[in-house]
Motif scaffolding. Structure first.
Motif, PDB file in Angstrom:
ATOM      1  N   UNK A 312       0.842  -1.210   0.000  1.00  0.00           N
ATOM      2  CA  UNK A 312       0.000   0.000   0.000  1.00  0.00           C
ATOM      3  C   UNK A 312       0.874   1.256   0.000  1.00  0.00           C
ATOM      4  N   UNK A 313       0.352   2.338  -0.528  1.00  0.00           N
ATOM      5  CA  UNK A 313       1.127   3.569  -0.681  1.00  0.00           C
ATOM      6  C   UNK A 313       1.244   4.335   0.636  1.00  0.00           C
ATOM      7  N   UNK A 314       2.293   5.165   0.711  1.00  0.00           N
ATOM      8  CA  UNK A 314       2.463   6.059   1.866  1.00  0.00           C
ATOM      9  C   UNK A 314       2.496   7.524   1.451  1.00  0.00           C
ATOM     10  N   UNK A 315       2.290   7.788   0.187  1.00  0.00           N
ATOM     11  CA  UNK A 315       2.299   9.156  -0.336  1.00  0.00           C
ATOM     12  C   UNK A 315       0.847   9.604  -0.505  1.00  0.00           C
ATOM     13  N   UNK A 316       0.423  10.616   0.263  1.00  0.00           N
ATOM     14  CA  UNK A 316      -0.979  11.049   0.224  1.00  0.00           C
ATOM     15  C   UNK A 316      -1.373  11.521  -1.168  1.00  0.00           C
ATOM     16  N   UNK A 317      -0.469  12.196  -1.869  1.00  0.00           N
ATOM     17  CA  UNK A 317      -0.789  12.684  -3.215  1.00  0.00           C
ATOM     18  C   UNK A 317      -1.097  11.526  -4.153  1.00  0.00           C
ATOM     19  N   UNK A 318      -0.289  10.466  -4.096  1.00  0.00           N
ATOM     20  CA  UNK A 318      -0.521   9.306  -4.973  1.00  0.00           C
ATOM     21  C   UNK A 318      -1.786   8.556  -4.564  1.00  0.00           C
ATOM     22  N   UNK A 567     -21.401  -0.363  -0.964  1.00  0.00           N
ATOM     23  CA  UNK A 567     -21.572   0.889  -0.222  1.00  0.00           C
ATOM     24  C   UNK A 567     -20.305   1.278   0.547  1.00  0.00           C
ATOM     25  N   UNK A 568     -19.161   1.205  -0.124  1.00  0.00           N
ATOM     26  CA  UNK A 568     -17.925   1.694   0.442  1.00  0.00           C
ATOM     27  C   UNK A 568     -17.876   3.222   0.237  1.00  0.00           C
ATOM     28  N   UNK A 569     -17.159   3.891   1.141  1.00  0.00           N
ATOM     29  CA  UNK A 569     -17.073   5.351   1.073  1.00  0.00           C
ATOM     30  C   UNK A 569     -15.617   5.790   0.939  1.00  0.00           C
ATOM     31  N   UNK A 570     -15.438   6.998   0.398  1.00  0.00           N
ATOM     32  CA  UNK A 570     -14.084   7.525   0.199  1.00  0.00           C
ATOM     33  C   UNK A 570     -13.463   7.898   1.543  1.00  0.00           C
ATOM     34  N   UNK A 571     -12.262   7.378   1.851  1.00  0.00           N
ATOM     35  CA  UNK A 571     -11.581   7.767   3.093  1.00  0.00           C
ATOM     36  C   UNK A 571     -10.891   9.114   2.933  1.00  0.00           C
ATOM     37  N   UNK A 572     -10.697   9.792   4.030  1.00  0.00           N
ATOM     38  CA  UNK A 572      -9.981  11.070   4.031  1.00  0.00           C
ATOM     39  C   UNK A 572      -8.604  10.839   4.634  1.00  0.00           C
ATOM     40  N   UNK A 573      -7.562  10.900   3.818  1.00  0.00           N
ATOM     41  CA  UNK A 573      -6.187  10.734   4.304  1.00  0.00           C
ATOM     42  C   UNK A 573      -5.636  12.082   4.740  1.00  0.00           C
ATOM     43  N   UNK A 574      -5.029  12.130   5.937  1.00  0.00           N
ATOM     44  CA  UNK A 574      -4.502  13.399   6.446  1.00  0.00           C
ATOM     45  C   UNK A 574      -3.052  13.234   6.877  1.00  0.00           C
ATOM     46  N   UNK A 575      -2.390  14.386   7.116  1.00  0.00           N
ATOM     47  CA  UNK A 575      -1.026  14.370   7.653  1.00  0.00           C
ATOM     48  C   UNK A 575      -1.020  14.233   9.161  1.00  0.00           C
ATOM     49  N   UNK A 576      -2.217  14.240   9.772  1.00  0.00           N
ATOM     50  CA  UNK A 576      -2.306  14.115  11.229  1.00  0.00           C
ATOM     51  C   UNK A 576      -2.133  12.678  11.685  1.00  0.00           C
ATOM     52  N   UNK A 577      -2.481  12.451  12.955  1.00  0.00           N
ATOM     53  CA  UNK A 577      -2.269  11.138  13.564  1.00  0.00           C
ATOM     54  C   UNK A 577      -3.573  10.467  13.975  1.00  0.00           C
ATOM     55  N   UNK A 578      -4.695  11.132  13.757  1.00  0.00           N
ATOM     56  CA  UNK A 578      -5.970  10.592  14.227  1.00  0.00           C
ATOM     57  C   UNK A 578      -6.516   9.522  13.280  1.00  0.00           C
ATOM     58  N   UNK A 579      -7.081   8.479  13.879  1.00  0.00           N
ATOM     59  CA  UNK A 579      -7.787   7.436  13.126  1.00  0.00           C
ATOM     60  C   UNK A 579      -9.235   7.466  13.611  1.00  0.00           C
ATOM     61  N   UNK A 580     -10.136   7.912  12.737  1.00  0.00           N
ATOM     62  CA  UNK A 580     -11.533   8.097  13.129  1.00  0.00           C
ATOM     63  C   UNK A 580     -12.429   7.398  12.105  1.00  0.00           C
ATOM     64  N   UNK A 581     -12.936   6.233  12.483  1.00  0.00           N
ATOM     65  CA  UNK A 581     -13.780   5.434  11.580  1.00  0.00           C
ATOM     66  C   UNK A 581     -15.202   5.419  12.119  1.00  0.00           C
ATOM     67  N   UNK A 582     -16.139   5.815  11.301  1.00  0.00           N
ATOM     68  CA  UNK A 582     -17.550   5.812  11.687  1.00  0.00           C
ATOM     69  C   UNK A 582     -18.254   4.652  10.978  1.00  0.00           C
ATOM     70  N   UNK A 583     -18.932   3.822  11.764  1.00  0.00           N
ATOM     71  CA  UNK A 583     -19.700   2.680  11.242  1.00  0.00           C
ATOM     72  C   UNK A 583     -18.832   1.790  10.338  1.00  0.00           C
ATOM     73  N   UNK A 584     -17.680   1.420  10.869  1.00  0.00           N
ATOM     74  CA  UNK A 584     -16.771   0.553  10.120  1.00  0.00           C
ATOM     75  C   UNK A 584     -17.262  -0.889  10.101  1.00  0.00           C
TER      76      UNK A 584
END
Length: 869
Positions: A312-318, A567-584
């Motif tokens: 899996x990638x580690x570059x947010x842009x890619x 019914x998968x949804x687009x994840x939001x990748x951030x430079x922060x450290x929080x992992x927040x999953x709703x109704x996973x």
């Protein structure tokens, strides 16, 4: 006594000389229409292939073991030998036996090993067949992965743990290394791979440099971005050497190297790949993440998806680049469906083009290559109006190679044969001489009728006929009644009971002409086809680029299809450290649910400031492990560029996912469950970073209760206080004592999986809730599994005694009290001696249950109830 060479038959002398060059391979020795095996090879072939083992003479008073099969069955039997782990040398006749007196010249034309396979029957469409080479350098270890069937070559170098992870991810069919490093390899990576050793001189810097520069026709390796990877160079050159050593000299389709950089990808060690069941399930025929995600329509797309899954990638842009395309495909459903249809019809373009330099492509596959290029044309047209930047790049990369496409369509027939030597592969009008020869061959019947009619009229023989046999070719047959009319110029060849057979100079001349034409036709078709393949070699690189672009498109279309259907949804990748999953939701378990049953979704929040560590408790079978794994899988899918099974997901960029799940002994390595557990946990503790996600399930279970609790407790404290990294951690445990940690450490939070008790039953609600759980309900699970009632009741008694004791009280004292108390036995109500119970028993014994109506049964029950009062 050994047999002297002079006493062996010439055929066996030839066989033994060739076998001496390939002592560790099963030699398939072509003799006429059969491939034969001799001596120890025959014993192996008979056992693996299920064919008859016989003996044959070998000179005077000597016999050899023999086992053979028809040459046209080579693909089938070769497949079985290689799958059984044998190296196979295919020895063919290099001359036409018709033109040779004595022994035909023979030689090995191909060596096939598990890692060097190009035959379709030896390959799986959805999987690469990698040959790996490992080189242990002074400080770093180099590795290369080469798939001869696709031309892909990947290189990397690093510490042995990193190389181990790569070997786990690529799953090579064969691993080669230098002979002196055999013991070191076994100690480092164990016996998991099929291996072969090469001479040490092959693994040298100078030889590697010369081999790679010659292969890629370059002055340096800077263009591949690998110039500083000396150990990787050596490994890559070793794979190329091995291919040539196994009679594969034509490698023009291997046009470059791709660097695998550890910093480019989300790290998962081999334990995590196994624990998350990404590629293989722990149960037979069980679902895997790859199995539920893979809706690709092309073999090259399926192979790439597997690679995306373990890298899996580690570059947010890619990552966002991929997510943008998936979102685009979801909106443009008509475009998506059209693209999938064209990709499906293209087939395995990657492996088709790789067969060209190997000279393994047949006329039918060349026509399939043309059809694939037609699909490239259609896809280019579909993408011409796109406003997505990534798809615009793919559009520019696609090249339908119109010149070679037109040439294939002009030269190859619409339905060509598989073998060019069978004829009928080249179209009419391609070559004037070929057309002329075909005219001669095809007009044969008409010409024979003309001869028959002409001679019949000239001789007055009305029953004259022209025929053919293999002994003397074409002939004229005259019945005995008209024998006197035969001209003197005719030459008699055969006398029958009722007829004579003759030949004439004209008939003989025609025979030579027509027989020569058929041979010339086949030779000319082979020549024209070889010329076409030579031209095709100039197009290998652009066709490979087409295949790579189409594979990427296929994977992204696959992600879009999954998102729409599930019914998968687009994840939001951030430079922060929080992992927040709703109704996973767990993507694999959800797919395996019975029809109509909905997956119970859960929220998860982890960060470095407030909720770094979640201690998760709850009943057995309630879904703790599923929740842990789904958190890791959702994080992983997001980094692949896929939509995820959740209502929403904000995911801080993650560099490593670690899992320690379940318990299993490493018996072959002499390690206990607990030792395996501690090794894997130590690897996690020593490699965590601030961006790591750590999944721990039942740590410490493999040892005594107090040892286990102590270790689990200290691990949590270490992750909270003793490392500055503060990795996000999910810790599932049966040790409810760990709930005390929430009161002692600010970033530790207790959660439990909810349940509901109904009478003596436990209903698992599978919902996450704050707070710790005090019960595991293990005894309820034992009851559900079918344990005897007396055993279950005794377990409840023991549990009740133990729960009365505080955790700090000596455990042994509590156990002694329980053991000294006799087990209570359930008595039947009819073992009592009161008069009432005797009366009840008498009444029941006189009841005929088979004749009792429901109403009578209720009345009888009421009667017994009154007696009890």
């Amino acid at each position: 006594m050994a047999k002297s060479k002079s006493e062996e038959t010439p055929l066996m002398q030839q066989h033994n000389a060739i076998k001496a060059k390939y002592p560790d391979a099963v030699l398939l020795f072509r003799v006429g229409d059969f491939y034969e095996t001799f001596n120890e090879d025959a014993v192996i072939a008979a056992r693996v292939l299920g064919i008859v083992l016989t003996k044959r003479a070998n000179g005077s008073a000597s016999y050899v073991d023999l086992a053979g099969f028809p040459h046209h069955s080579l693909d089938t039997y070769l497949h079985k030998l290689v799958k059984a782990g044998h190296r196979v040398a295919v020895c063919d006749q290099l001359e036409d036996p018709k033109t040779v007196k004595g022994i035909v010249k023979r030689g090995v034309t191909e060596m096939v090993t598990p890692g060097v396979a190009i035959n379709d029957k030896l390959l799986e469409n959805a999987s690469n067949n990698f040959l790996a080479a490992v080189h242990f350098g002074a400080a770093l270890t180099g590795v290369a992965f080469l798939d001869i069937s696709t031309g892909e070559l990947f290189v990397a170098q690093g510490d042995t743990e990193y190389i181990d992870k790569l070997l786990q991810s690529f799953k090579p069919a064969e691993v080669i290394f230098a002979k002196p490093q055999q013991k070191h390899f076994r100690q480092t990576f164990g016996p998991r791979f099929y291996t072969y050793t090469l001479e040490e001189w092959i693994f040298t810097t100078q030889y590697a440099q010369e081999t790679l520069l010659k292969q890629f026709s370059t002055h340096s390796l800077k263009g591949f971005g690998v110039e500083d990877m000396q150990e990787a160079h050596i490994a890559a050159a070793a794979t190329l050497h091995y291919l040539k050593d196994t009679e594969h000299p034509h490698l023009q389709h291997i046009t470059g190297m791709q660097r695998i950089d550890q910093d480019d990808f989300l790290w998962m060690d081999r334990f995590t790949v196994r624990n998350l069941e990404l590629l293989n399930s722990s149960v037979e025929n069980g679902l895997t993440l790859l199995g539920v995600l893979d809706t690709t329509v092309s073999p090259m797309g399926a192979r790439l998806l597997k690679r995306w899954l373990v890298f899996p990638l580690r570059d947010i842009a890619r990552i966002n680049e991929r997510l943008d395309v998936v979102e685009y495909f979801i909106r443009e459903t008509d475009l998506s469906k059209a693209l999938q249809q064209h990709l499906k019809q293209a087939g395995d373009l990657e492996r088709l083009v790789s067969k060209i330099p190997l000279k393994k492509i047949n006329p039918r596959e060349v026509m399939q290559l043309a059809k694939a290029l037609q699909q490239v044309q259609a896809i280019r047209q579909l993408l011409s109006g796109t406003d997505n930047a990534y798809l615009q790049q793919l559009h520019q990369q696609l090249d339908a190679c119109p010149a070679i496409l037109d040439r294939i369509l002009e030269q190859i027939t619409d339905t060509p044969p598989i073998l060019v030597a069978k004829g009928g592969a080249i179209r009419d009008g391609v070559h004037p001489e070929l057309d002329k020869l075909r005219q001669i061959a095809s007009s044969g019947k008409e010409y024979l009728l003309q001869i028959q009619q002409k001679e019949s009229e000239a001789t007055g023989i009305p029953s004259l006929k022209v025929a053919f046999n293999n002994v003397f070719g074409y002939y004229l047959e005259v019945t005995n009644a008209h024998r006197s009319k035969v001209p003197a110029a005719w030459i008699r060849k055969q006398t029958l009971a009722n007829a004579e057979r003759y030949i004439t100079p004209e008939l003989k001349e025609y025979e030579e002409q027509i027989t020569g034409a058929e041979e010339k036709i086949l030779a000319l078709e082979v020549k024209l086809f070889d010329e076409l393949l030579l031209t095709l070699q100039d197009y290998i690189v652009p066709v490979q680029q087409n295949a790579q672009a189409m594979a990427r498109m296929d994977c992204l279309l696959c992600f879009a299809a999954n998102a729409l259907q599930y019914k998968y949804r687009r994840p939001q990748l951030t430079d922060g450290y929080q992992l927040d999953i709703k109704e996973g939701r767990h993507p694999v378990i959800e797919r395996g649910l019975p029809p109509g049953e909905a997956y119970v979704a859960n929220d998860i929040l982890l960060d470095r400031e407030q909720q770094q560590i979640i201690i998760l408790t709850g009943p057995n079978m309630s879904g703790k492990s599923a929740l842990l794994r789904q958190t890791a899988l959702i994080t992983l899918m997001a980094h692949m560029g896929s939509f995820v099974p959740a209502a929403s997901a904000t995911i801080g960029l993650t560099d490593k996912i670690f899992t320690r799940v379940g318990a299993s002994d490493n018996l072959s390595g002499g390690e206990s469950t607990f030792m395996v557990e501690m090794n894997e946990t130590a690897s996690i503790i020593n490699n965590i970073t601030p961006r790591s996600l750590v999944i721990l399930d039942e740590i410490g279970r493999g040892t005594s209760t107090y040892d286990g609790i102590s270790i689990a407790w200290s691990i949590v404290e270490y992750l909270h206080d003793m490392t500055p990294h503060r990795p996000k951690t999910l810790f599932a445990t049966h040790y409810h004592e760990l709930n005390e940690l929430e009161n002692k450490h600010s970033r530790v939070k207790n959660f439990h999986i909810t349940n509901m008790e109904a009478g003596n039953k436990v209903v698992f609600l599978r919902k996450l809730a704050p707070g710790g759980s005090r019960h595991s309900f293990g005894i309820h699970v034992a009851k559900m599994a079918g344990m005897p009632p007396a055993l279950v009741e005794r377990a409840n008694e023991v549990l009740a005694h133990l729960e009365e004791k505080h955790i700090d009280a000596p455990l042994q004292e509590g156990i002694r009290q329980i053991v000294s108390a006799p087990a209570k036995m359930q008595l039947s109500i009819f073992d009592a001696h009161s008069d009432t119970f005797k009366e009840i028993r008498d009444k029941l014994e006189h009841v005929d249950i088979n004749r009792l109506t429901p109403v009578e049964a209720l009345l009888k029950l009421n009667e017994i109830k009154e007696l009890l009062k």
